[in-house]
Design a protein around this motif. Sequence first.
Motif, PDB file in Angstrom:
ATOM      1  N   CYS A  38       5.091   6.491  -4.670  1.00 39.23           N
ATOM      2  CA  CYS A  38       5.154   5.789  -6.162  1.00 39.23           C
ATOM      3  C   CYS A  38       5.323   6.872  -7.133  1.00 39.23           C
ATOM      4  N   GLN A  80      10.570   0.429  -3.792  1.00 43.23           N
ATOM      5  CA  GLN A  80      10.464  -0.750  -3.807  1.00 43.23           C
ATOM      6  C   GLN A  80      11.027  -1.536  -2.500  1.00 43.23           C
ATOM      7  N   ALA A 116       0.914   0.891  -4.121  1.00 43.76           N
ATOM      8  CA  ALA A 116       1.343  -0.008  -4.961  1.00 43.76           C
ATOM      9  C   ALA A 116       0.770  -0.059  -6.436  1.00 43.76           C
TER      10      ALA A 116
END
Length: 89
Positions: free
Chosen positions: A22, A36, A82
């Motif tokens: 991320c 993603q 996330a």
Amino acid sequence: MIKAIALGDSFLLTAIASSFLCWLASLHSSLLHFVQALFAIKLVISITAWILDDALVALLKINLMQLRFRLVASTIGALLGAGVMLCRS
């Protein structure tokens, strides 16, 4: 005690890897789409593992509690990653 440390490694590995991915996604927009997609693949694999947990226990030759702990630890680690991605975006 050794089993708890070994099972805790599953959470730490997933949390560190997803946080790193991320962070990379926050650097460039094309990497964001790639990360993603990786999280979508991870979600499909996790859902499949939860549905087929009895078959996986026989295949991996571990008991059901160990498999479920690893699934929970990797799910929490991925959610942590996330969260990092959402906070950096």
